[in-house]
Enzyme design. Structure first.
Site, PDB file in Angstrom:
ATOM      1  N   PHE A 160      32.758   8.699  46.370  1.00 16.81           N
ATOM      2  CA  PHE A 160      33.128   7.964  47.820  1.00 16.81           C
ATOM      3  C   PHE A 160      33.463   6.463  47.636  1.00 16.81           C
ATOM      4  CE2 PHE A 160      30.038  11.184  48.841  1.00 16.81           C
ATOM      5  CZ  PHE A 160      30.465  12.100  49.738  1.00 16.81           C
ATOM      6  N   ASP A 184      37.581   9.881  45.546  1.00 14.88           N
ATOM      7  CA  ASP A 184      37.663   9.841  47.154  1.00 14.88           C
ATOM      8  C   ASP A 184      38.678  10.713  47.455  1.00 14.88           C
ATOM      9  OD1 ASP A 184      36.726   7.253  48.589  1.00 14.88           O
ATOM     10  OD2 ASP A 184      38.398   8.449  49.718  1.00 14.88           O
ATOM     11  N   ASN A 213      37.582  16.306  47.546  1.00 15.39           N
ATOM     12  CA  ASN A 213      36.413  16.452  48.290  1.00 15.39           C
ATOM     13  C   ASN A 213      35.218  16.190  47.534  1.00 15.39           C
ATOM     14  OD1 ASN A 213      34.282  17.523  49.789  1.00 15.39           O
ATOM     15  ND2 ASN A 213      35.789  18.256  51.254  1.00 15.39           N
ATOM     16  N   ALA A 214      34.412  15.397  48.048  1.00 22.40           N
ATOM     17  CA  ALA A 214      33.058  15.089  47.145  1.00 22.40           C
ATOM     18  C   ALA A 214      32.325  16.313  47.230  1.00 22.40           C
ATOM     19  CB  ALA A 214      32.629  13.747  47.878  1.00 22.40           C
ATOM     20  N   ASP A 262      28.263   6.854  47.925  1.00 24.02           N
ATOM     21  CA  ASP A 262      28.229   5.975  49.156  1.00 24.02           C
ATOM     22  C   ASP A 262      29.009   6.414  50.062  1.00 24.02           C
ATOM     23  OD1 ASP A 262      28.138   3.614  50.622  1.00 24.02           O
ATOM     24  OD2 ASP A 262      29.756   2.252  49.685  1.00 24.02           O
ATOM     25  N   CYS A 269      24.831   4.427  55.286  1.00 26.97           N
ATOM     26  CA  CYS A 269      24.957   3.658  56.352  1.00 26.97           C
ATOM     27  C   CYS A 269      24.781   4.008  57.658  1.00 26.97           C
ATOM     28  CB  CYS A 269      26.262   2.962  55.995  1.00 26.97           C
ATOM     29  SG  CYS A 269      27.651   4.204  56.310  1.00 26.97           S
TER      30      CYS A 269
END
Ligand code: SAH
Length: 394
Positions: free
Chosen positions: A229, A250, A277-278, A298, A338
């Protein structure tokens, strides 16, 4: 008969017992169901009182919004140009005290700087504003006048493209409010330089709330690093200065292109860029037995609302479990969230469960939060949202 003049000082909102208790607890958001009686228009300033008429504060009123009142001050003061000037001066004094070694920082962090619904980020000679309350939108002229007087910026841009604006009945728009504003600017962050897309980038152009974590992460990592990310390379650029190689991952092509240009800008030739895609990439790499000296995670906010939590927890667990499996002995995991709703406690529990399933003994090196120019107010839990754990696999 002369019509009585309606002013900020005469418009009134009466809170229910619950609403008054919430206001007294220091929380500035009063929901519609906690307002007993109020009149006015979106963007008015009202005096807030309890049922006995006792003064609680002055607030931004918006009957269209679920958060009907945002208390801007607990003093009985006018909300005029002098009000904005004193808030902005106080915010700037605090930022100066932080001795920020960066060209970009957040000057105004909404409620946490006493200006509900107003974010102001500085990128060198420019300011980018986000306005999320009708009252601020109506008084933006005072904000602009103060910023111009105190900072003489070359330009001020409104990034009014956050979906949250609709909940306040504000239109979606991006427009120059003063001077001229380029599409992007180059700013420094400690030893690294990067290009921030002011008009089209995420947030106002960069993840300023991660600035201190970008620098901190670089003090832990070495060797072969996987930055998942990565966006425009917030972590990757700092890591590449101290590591052998960094692979930035990413799902967004434009984000990776920006990261590539930022690596070039810094003369860093040890960064590779992978569009994927992570979730898939982490699974494939861990199934293949890949090993890294550090993994950085992240992700975007997986839990935007409380309702998302079960799904979000599964997603956080999955990526952290895979990342832990990918660590070489002594390897470092820098893992962030986050999502406000995904609390520090829940994140800790999720990481613990990931460590158990990965069969790893994981040492906690440090728990970090958002950069200090995004302040937390003790009585407003929503102002503490970013978590960043630095972990070590033994
Ligand atoms: N680490 C960056 C900020 C990351 S923002 C910094 O410090 O500057 C989150 C990023 O995740 C965005 O760039 C977005 O494109 C990317 N993203 C979102 N979902 C993804 C997925 N499933 N796989 C890979 N990348 C994803």
């Amino acid at each position: 008969m002369a019509k009585a003049m309606v002013t900020d000082a005469t418009r009134m909102a009466v809170l229910t017992k619950k609403g008054a208790a919430r206001a007294r607890s220091g929380h500035p958001w009063i929901y519609r169901s906690d307002v007993a009686n109020a009149a006015g228009e979106a963007g008015d300033v009202v005096r807030v009182v309890d049922r006995a008429g006792r003064f609680l504060g002055r607030a931004f009123y918006n009957p269209k919004s679920e958060i009907t009142l945002r208390i801007a001050t607990r003093d009985d003061e006018e909300i005029d140009e002098a009000f904005f000037r004193s808030r902005i001066e106080r915010a700037q004094r605090y930022r100066e005290s932080l001795k920020i070694d960066a060209g970009a920082y957040r000057l105004l962090h909404s409620e946490a700087d006493g200006v509900p619904g107003l974010v102001a980020d500085r990128y060198g000679d420019y300011f980018v504003l986000q306005v999320g309350s009708a009252a601020i939108e109506r008084r933006i002229g005072w904000v602009l006048a103060t910023l111009e007087e105190l900072f003489a910026p070359a330009g001020i841009l409104l990034r009014g493209d956050a979906a949250a604006r609709r909940r306040e009945g504000l239109v979606i728009k991006v427009e120059v409010l003063s001077g001229e504003v380029p599409d992007s600017v180059i700013v420094h962050e400690g030893p690294v330089r990067y290009r921030a897309g002011l008009r089209g980038g995420q947030k106002t152009g960069g993840f300023l709330d991660q600035r201190e974590n970008h620098l901190a992460a670089a003090s832990y990592v070495r060797g072969r690093i996987l930055d998942v990310f990565s966006y425009a390379g917030g972590f990757a650029l700092h890591a590449a200065r101290v590591a052998e190689t960094v692979e930035a991952v990413d799902a967004s092509g434009p984000a990776l292109q920006a990261a590539r240009e930022n690596a070039e800008l810094n003369g860093l030739s040890n960064v590779a860029f992978t569009r994927a895609n992570a979730f898939d990439l982490l699974r494939e790499r861990s199934d293949a037995g890949g090993r890294y000296d550090a993994v950085i995670l992240d992700p975007p906010a997986f839990a935007k609302t409380k309702r998302d939590l079960p799904r979000a927890r599964r997603a956080y667990k999955e990526i952290n479990l895979r990342a832990m499996k990918l660590l070489a002995p002594g390897g470092t995991l820098v893992t962030c969230s986050c999502s406000y709703h995904f609390s520090r406690e829940l994140m800790e529990e999720t990481l613990r469960s990931a460590a158990v399933d990965a069969g790893r003994t994981v040492r906690v090196r440090e728990w970090r939060g958002q950069s200090q120019d995004h302040p937390e107010i003790l009585t407003i839990p929503e102002t503490r949202y970013l978590k960043c754990a630095v972990l070590e696999s033994l």
